[in-house]
Design an enzyme around this catalytic site. Structure first.
Site, PDB file in Angstrom:
ATOM      1  N   CYS A   2       0.863  -1.187   0.000  1.00 27.69           N
ATOM      2  CA  CYS A   2       0.000   0.000   0.000  1.00 27.69           C
ATOM      3  C   CYS A   2       0.892   1.228   0.000  1.00 27.69           C
ATOM      4  O   CYS A   2       2.067   1.156   0.365  1.00 27.69           O
ATOM      5  CB  CYS A   2      -0.903   0.047   1.234  1.00 27.69           C
ATOM      6  SG  CYS A   2      -2.008  -1.361   1.441  1.00 27.69           S
ATOM      7  N   TYR A  82       0.777  -2.812   5.508  1.00 28.20           N
ATOM      8  CA  TYR A  82       1.569  -3.996   5.820  1.00 28.20           C
ATOM      9  C   TYR A  82       3.017  -3.607   6.122  1.00 28.20           C
ATOM     10  O   TYR A  82       3.561  -2.676   5.541  1.00 28.20           O
ATOM     11  CB  TYR A  82       1.518  -4.981   4.654  1.00 28.20           C
ATOM     12  CG  TYR A  82       0.776  -6.260   4.993  1.00 28.20           C
ATOM     13  CD1 TYR A  82      -0.498  -6.223   5.530  1.00 28.20           C
ATOM     14  CD2 TYR A  82       1.366  -7.508   4.782  1.00 28.20           C
ATOM     15  CE1 TYR A  82      -1.180  -7.390   5.848  1.00 28.20           C
ATOM     16  CE2 TYR A  82       0.703  -8.678   5.087  1.00 28.20           C
ATOM     17  CZ  TYR A  82      -0.569  -8.619   5.629  1.00 28.20           C
ATOM     18  OH  TYR A  82      -1.233  -9.772   5.945  1.00 28.20           O
ATOM     19  N   ASN A 176       5.411   0.366   2.576  1.00 30.30           N
ATOM     20  CA  ASN A 176       5.540  -0.830   3.407  1.00 30.30           C
ATOM     21  C   ASN A 176       6.983  -0.982   3.887  1.00 30.30           C
ATOM     22  O   ASN A 176       7.655   0.017   4.110  1.00 30.30           O
ATOM     23  CB  ASN A 176       5.058  -2.045   2.611  1.00 30.30           C
ATOM     24  CG  ASN A 176       3.705  -1.806   1.959  1.00 30.30           C
ATOM     25  OD1 ASN A 176       3.619  -1.602   0.764  1.00 30.30           O
ATOM     26  ND2 ASN A 176       2.648  -1.792   2.755  1.00 30.30           N
ATOM     27  N   ARG A 229       7.721   2.695  -4.774  1.00 30.92           N
ATOM     28  CA  ARG A 229       6.488   3.463  -4.629  1.00 30.92           C
ATOM     29  C   ARG A 229       6.678   4.651  -3.689  1.00 30.92           C
ATOM     30  O   ARG A 229       6.143   5.740  -3.917  1.00 30.92           O
ATOM     31  CB  ARG A 229       5.360   2.545  -4.135  1.00 30.92           C
ATOM     32  CG  ARG A 229       4.836   1.597  -5.200  1.00 30.92           C
ATOM     33  CD  ARG A 229       3.694   0.728  -4.701  1.00 30.92           C
ATOM     34  NE  ARG A 229       4.156  -0.360  -3.863  1.00 30.92           N
ATOM     35  CZ  ARG A 229       3.995  -0.454  -2.558  1.00 30.92           C
ATOM     36  NH1 ARG A 229       3.379   0.506  -1.894  1.00 30.92           N
ATOM     37  NH2 ARG A 229       4.458  -1.490  -1.884  1.00 30.92           N
TER      38      ARG A 229
END
Length: 316
Positions: A2, A82, A176, A229
């Site tokens: 995420c 997570y 994460n 990300r």
């Protein structure tokens, strides 16, 4: 997998949101939880009363209601992500002064009780975070949390071998594993990324020019791992012109998250399941409004503590 971020506007509104990337089947529901609501601690079934009302996305399964993200009436927002390979929970045996809270209950606990990021450390010192199997994965999910408020403060909460830690988040971005400190250090590898580019260089007598625009973004990573990300989101957010109002901010938020949203088929797990972006959601912490869209329905919807769920219509 995420990604989460915050975004400020010139009109002093704070947006907070995330992509929900998951390889397990989930059916998120929108919940509006009233103030003085009493819920039961998953660990010992003891009742806990929420001083504040909140709105959140979550799922109820096997009698356990777990929240993924939300915002309360005070403009305090939070989300769970997570934290594989790094999360470390305490045992249920703890001092009598510490309240045992299951990791899957932690988001509901802070949304119902915390009015600001500055208040978070005072809540953390009185609890003992315990990992228990969740009904979705059947395992003890490794988790960490990002929180923000309408004052513009942002923090990360991580349960590690050193205990439950809280750290100021100066960049307003989270992904994460690895831990948040590692991600901040890793940004130093991408200091050369820039929205501008070198227009001409010469190698010996050979003149070299760019193919077109965006040459300064070549150093940016392009994959879907957590570090990649994090870097892309941090870069885009840092170079975005500050939105003037909530409409500009909302458009900017979703455009940034498009760069880290995972289409089905791009990532396949060892269980032979797709890990992809189930939904993307943003919250206006000043108005307690939710804006979200799912993988199968790209129409933007909105909900709030006072108005309920409605289709959010925009002019194209």
């Amino acid at each position: 997998m995420c990604t989460a971020m915050t975004l400020h506007t010139q009109s002093h509104e704070i947006f907070f949101g995330r992509t929900m990337d998951f390889s397990h089947d989930i059916i998120p529901q929108l919940y509006i939880v009233p103030s003085s609501y009493v819920w039961h601690n998953t660990l010992n079934n003891n009742p806990i009363k929420n001083p504040y009302s909140f709105i959140g996305l979550g799922q109820e399964l096997d009698g356990i209601l777990g929240f993924f993200d939300g915002v309360n009436e005070k403009g305090f927002a939070a989300a769970v992500l997570y934290f594989a390979g790094y999360a470390h929970y305490a045992s249920q045996v703890s001092p009598k002064t510490a309240l045992p809270i299951a990791s899957i209950d932690f988001l509901q606990y802070i949304l119902g009780r915390c009015s600001s990021v500055k208040e978070l450390p005072y809540l953390l010192k009185d609890i003992n975070l315990v990992g228990i199997p969740d009904p979705v994965t059947g395992s003890i999910a490794p988790l960490h949390w990002i929180a923000a408020d309408k004052n513009g403060d942002c923090a990360v909460v991580e349960p590690t071998i050193n205990g439950l830690t809280i750290r100021n988040n100066p960049i307003g971005v989270m992904a994460n594993s690895p831990d948040f400190s590692w991600h901040l250090t890793n940004l130093r590898n991408y200091m050369g990324a820039s929205p501008v580019q070198t227009e001409e260089v010469c190698w010996d007598s050979l003149r070299l020019t760019p193919f077109g625009q965006a040459g300064g973004t070549v150093p940016l990573p392009g994959g879907f791992t957590s570090p990649e990300r994090f870097v892309r989101t941090a870069y885009l957010k840092a170079h975005l012109p500050e939105p003037k109002n909530s409409s500009e901010a909302l458009a900017a938020c979703f455009h940034i998250m498009e760069s880290v949203s995972i289409p089905k088929g791009a990532v396949l797990t060892s269980r032979n399941t797709y890990d992809y972006t189930k939904y993307t959601a943003f919250i206006n912490t000043n108005t307690c409004e939710y804006f979200f869209k799912t993988y199968d329905d790209i129409n933007l919807k909105t909900a709030s503590l006072t108005q309920g769920l409605n289709l959010y219509k925009t002019r194209l």
